[in-house]
Write a protein that holds these residues in place. Sequence first.
Motif, PDB file in Angstrom:
ATOM      1  N   LYS A 108       0.862  -1.167   0.076  1.00 15.78           N
ATOM      2  CA  LYS A 108       0.084   0.117  -0.091  1.00 15.78           C
ATOM      3  C   LYS A 108       0.838   1.065   0.006  1.00 15.78           C
ATOM      4  O   LYS A 108       1.784   1.324   0.591  1.00 15.78           O
ATOM      5  CB  LYS A 108      -0.949   0.205   1.337  1.00 15.78           C
ATOM      6  N   ILE A 109       0.366   2.347  -0.547  1.00 14.73           N
ATOM      7  CA  ILE A 109       1.091   3.616  -0.415  1.00 14.73           C
ATOM      8  C   ILE A 109       0.040   4.794  -0.449  1.00 14.73           C
ATOM      9  O   ILE A 109      -0.972   4.539  -1.122  1.00 14.73           O
ATOM     10  CB  ILE A 109       2.018   3.776  -1.936  1.00 14.73           C
ATOM     11  N   GLY A 110       0.132   5.616   0.438  1.00 15.31           N
ATOM     12  CA  GLY A 110      -0.898   6.543   0.275  1.00 15.31           C
ATOM     13  C   GLY A 110      -0.436   8.030   1.115  1.00 15.31           C
ATOM     14  O   GLY A 110       0.913   7.785   1.732  1.00 15.31           O
ATOM     15  N   PHE A 111      -1.350   9.016   1.242  1.00  8.90           N
ATOM     16  CA  PHE A 111      -1.050  10.251   1.903  1.00  8.90           C
ATOM     17  C   PHE A 111      -1.877  10.371   3.345  1.00  8.90           C
ATOM     18  O   PHE A 111      -2.968   9.445   3.336  1.00  8.90           O
ATOM     19  CB  PHE A 111      -1.425  11.293   1.078  1.00  8.90           C
ATOM     20  N   ILE A 112      -1.409  11.147   4.035  1.00 10.99           N
ATOM     21  CA  ILE A 112      -2.158  11.215   5.318  1.00 10.99           C
ATOM     22  C   ILE A 112      -2.469  12.946   5.539  1.00 10.99           C
ATOM     23  O   ILE A 112      -1.710  13.627   5.312  1.00 10.99           O
ATOM     24  CB  ILE A 112      -1.077  11.052   6.640  1.00 10.99           C
ATOM     25  N   VAL A 113      -3.794  12.933   5.838  1.00 15.98           N
ATOM     26  CA  VAL A 113      -4.189  14.306   6.384  1.00 15.98           C
ATOM     27  C   VAL A 113      -4.625  14.153   7.908  1.00 15.98           C
ATOM     28  O   VAL A 113      -5.589  13.357   8.127  1.00 15.98           O
ATOM     29  CB  VAL A 113      -5.064  15.067   5.437  1.00 15.98           C
ATOM     30  N   ASN A 114      -3.951  14.932   8.834  1.00 17.39           N
ATOM     31  CA  ASN A 114      -4.242  14.415  10.303  1.00 17.39           C
ATOM     32  C   ASN A 114      -5.009  15.854  11.029  1.00 17.39           C
ATOM     33  O   ASN A 114      -4.607  16.903  10.737  1.00 17.39           O
ATOM     34  CB  ASN A 114      -3.181  14.366  11.015  1.00 17.39           C
ATOM     35  N   PHE A 115      -5.998  15.580  11.358  1.00 17.98           N
ATOM     36  CA  PHE A 115      -6.921  16.788  12.097  1.00 17.98           C
ATOM     37  C   PHE A 115      -6.647  16.677  13.500  1.00 17.98           C
ATOM     38  O   PHE A 115      -7.282  15.558  14.015  1.00 17.98           O
ATOM     39  CB  PHE A 115      -8.359  16.865  11.604  1.00 17.98           C
ATOM     40  N   HIS A 116      -6.278  17.619  14.224  1.00 17.13           N
ATOM     41  CA  HIS A 116      -6.213  17.709  15.879  1.00 17.13           C
ATOM     42  C   HIS A 116      -7.583  18.062  16.290  1.00 17.13           C
ATOM     43  O   HIS A 116      -8.071  19.110  16.014  1.00 17.13           O
ATOM     44  CB  HIS A 116      -5.062  18.513  16.203  1.00 17.13           C
TER      45      HIS A 116
END
Length: 258
Positions: free
Chosen positions: A91-99
């Motif tokens: 797998k390969i992907g991107f991360i968008v993290n919301f605090h």
Amino acid sequence: MQTFNFRHKLHIHCHKIVLAFVVGCCLVATESHAQISGAINLPNFDEQSVHYGFMIGGHKSRFRLKYSDEYITPALDSVHSILPTDKFGFKIGFIVNFHVFQYMDIRVAPTFSFYQLGLDYRYDNGEVYNELRDPTYFELPVLFKYKSVRRENRAIYLLAGITPAVKVSGNKKDEDASERLLIDKFNLSLDVGVGLDLFQELFKFSPEVRYSFGLLNVLDSEQNDFSAGIESLNIHSFTIYVTFEGGPSSFRKKARKY
């Protein structure tokens, strides 16, 4: 009979590559931490409202199979069993993290997942036929991340959420439908996992393990000889990830030191 191609060969060895990469990254992170023991890296990183990253992973996947009533009928009396087999992918992907608040984040991770999924059809005469499918899914995990109290440059976290997925390759029925096991276009899974955040000078590195429980029956509604005797197929997988997260503020702080 399955034809040999480069992608199949990559699938066979990718779990070894990813495991070696995870071990290597952990050793680098440990050495880096030892060299700067006492220094707090990225002290306010997790308080950013949004930050980004990317991830790669290797996974072991298999079907979970449920037999139908047809399996015990005379029409299938030559079939001894239909058994799922473990296969490897990546797998390969991107991360968008919301605090959200002090110990809770919400993570969205658009991911391309390359699977191999197999079934062994075992017959009473001793013959075994392996049916192998290699779909690619675009997945969109939406995960809640619960973090422990940070200890210097380390913190443990737990993950849980759902992952909707749509198949982006292997959809064209360019072969006779009776000659292949047909898999549905959509999937949905329940994901749980655990990981370790390791804060470096410019980014956060995190090894992570995650298990996905398939919730939808991915067996196509179109019946053929391969689906005979099968009521449902669910995809279950175990994945080892490495993630790298950073943000503009991290690089600006580093630049001001010079």
